[in-house]
Design a protein around this motif. Sequence first.
Motif, PDB file in Angstrom:
ATOM      1  N   TYR A  89       0.837  -1.202   0.000  1.00 58.36           N
ATOM      2  CA  TYR A  89       0.000   0.000   0.000  1.00 58.36           C
ATOM      3  C   TYR A  89       0.872   1.253   0.000  1.00 58.36           C
ATOM      4  CZ  TYR A  89       1.108   0.366   4.960  1.00 58.36           C
ATOM      5  OH  TYR A  89       1.771   0.482   6.158  1.00 58.36           O
ATOM      6  N   ASN A  90       0.250   2.362  -0.374  1.00 54.60           N
ATOM      7  CA  ASN A  90       0.841   3.692  -0.290  1.00 54.60           C
ATOM      8  C   ASN A  90      -0.081   4.561   0.557  1.00 54.60           C
ATOM      9  OD1 ASN A  90       2.887   3.052  -2.119  1.00 54.60           O
ATOM     10  ND2 ASN A  90       1.773   3.875  -3.867  1.00 54.60           N
TER      11      ASN A  90
ATOM     12  N   THR B  41      -3.785   3.834  -0.781  1.00 51.64           N
ATOM     13  CA  THR B  41      -3.954   3.047  -1.996  1.00 51.64           C
ATOM     14  C   THR B  41      -3.387   1.658  -1.760  1.00 51.64           C
ATOM     15  OG1 THR B  41      -3.783   5.027  -3.389  1.00 51.64           O
ATOM     16  CG2 THR B  41      -3.419   2.898  -4.455  1.00 51.64           C
ATOM     17  N   LEU B  42      -4.204   0.638  -1.959  1.00 50.00           N
ATOM     18  CA  LEU B  42      -3.783  -0.752  -1.808  1.00 50.00           C
ATOM     19  C   LEU B  42      -3.770  -1.429  -3.171  1.00 50.00           C
ATOM     20  CD1 LEU B  42      -5.590  -0.080   0.931  1.00 50.00           C
ATOM     21  CD2 LEU B  42      -5.061  -2.449   1.368  1.00 50.00           C
ATOM     22  N   ALA B  43      -2.759  -2.244  -3.424  1.00 50.61           N
ATOM     23  CA  ALA B  43      -2.671  -3.017  -4.662  1.00 50.61           C
ATOM     24  C   ALA B  43      -3.463  -4.305  -4.461  1.00 50.61           C
ATOM     25  CB  ALA B  43      -1.219  -3.322  -4.992  1.00 50.61           C
TER      26      ALA B  43
ATOM     27  N   ALA C 161      -4.912  -6.371  -7.069  1.00 57.01           N
ATOM     28  CA  ALA C 161      -5.160  -6.975  -8.377  1.00 57.01           C
ATOM     29  C   ALA C 161      -5.840  -8.325  -8.207  1.00 57.01           C
ATOM     30  CB  ALA C 161      -3.845  -7.146  -9.130  1.00 57.01           C
TER      31      ALA C 161
ATOM     32  N   LEU D 166     -12.272   1.509  -6.605  1.00 55.32           N
ATOM     33  CA  LEU D 166     -11.451   0.427  -7.136  1.00 55.32           C
ATOM     34  C   LEU D 166     -11.225   0.701  -8.606  1.00 55.32           C
ATOM     35  CD1 LEU D 166     -10.065  -2.305  -6.626  1.00 55.32           C
ATOM     36  CD2 LEU D 166     -12.243  -3.407  -7.222  1.00 55.32           C
TER      37      LEU D 166
ATOM     38  N   ASN E 231      -8.334  -0.154 -11.838  1.00 55.65           N
ATOM     39  CA  ASN E 231      -7.138  -0.784 -12.407  1.00 55.65           C
ATOM     40  C   ASN E 231      -6.350  -1.592 -11.380  1.00 55.65           C
ATOM     41  OD1 ASN E 231      -7.677   0.400 -14.939  1.00 55.65           O
ATOM     42  ND2 ASN E 231      -6.614   2.265 -14.339  1.00 55.65           N
ATOM     43  N   GLY E 232      -7.046  -2.330 -10.529  1.00 52.86           N
ATOM     44  CA  GLY E 232      -6.375  -3.167  -9.535  1.00 52.86           C
ATOM     45  C   GLY E 232      -5.878  -2.423  -8.315  1.00 52.86           C
ATOM     46  N   LEU E 233      -6.216  -1.145  -8.192  1.00 51.90           N
ATOM     47  CA  LEU E 233      -5.825  -0.339  -7.032  1.00 51.90           C
ATOM     48  C   LEU E 233      -7.079   0.131  -6.301  1.00 51.90           C
ATOM     49  CD1 LEU E 233      -3.040   1.872  -8.659  1.00 51.90           C
ATOM     50  CD2 LEU E 233      -2.729  -0.154  -7.227  1.00 51.90           C
TER      51      LEU E 233
ATOM     52  N   HIS F  39      -8.430   2.810  -3.807  1.00 51.13           N
ATOM     53  CA  HIS F  39      -8.126   4.129  -3.244  1.00 51.13           C
ATOM     54  C   HIS F  39      -9.162   4.448  -2.171  1.00 51.13           C
ATOM     55  CE1 HIS F  39      -5.430   4.838  -6.623  1.00 51.13           C
ATOM     56  NE2 HIS F  39      -6.408   4.510  -7.438  1.00 51.13           N
TER      57      HIS F  39
END
Length: 139
Positions: free
Chosen positions: A36-37, A49-51, A53, A111, A113-115, A117
């Motif tokens: 995550y960011n 923001t979590l990945a 996918a 949600l 593109n696989g992220l 927010h």
Amino acid sequence: MSKMGLGGHPHMLGFDQLEQLLERSAKSGNDGYPPYNIEQTSDCSWRITLAVAGFSEDDLAITVEDRQLVIRGRQGDTGEDRVFLHRGIAARQFQRSFVLADGVEVGEAVLENGLLHIDLARERPENVVQTISIRKGGA
């Protein structure tokens, strides 16, 4: 001499729960998945923001539990018999937690593109000056 915590300091009145929040945050069990960011989008707002996918909106749950933002992911079984020759894409469940300060509210979650927010914001408190009257003691 015993160790004095924040709640026991004479000038820190009402901060007893701060130590408990720090301990809970340290024990939240986050293992690094998903990555995550956290970015600051203004003086009083942030975006996590979590990945994620491979996860759909139905596979994700976002809750606020006792001033803690909790994001859970669990992919449903597709029911198809699939044979993988190589499986490098993680398809495991997760739980990621973030402790929220007083006044921080969770806004929109998107949600894309696989992220995933998630927007957070804190309302700017008004400066309040309160005058306390002193009454004369006596009989």
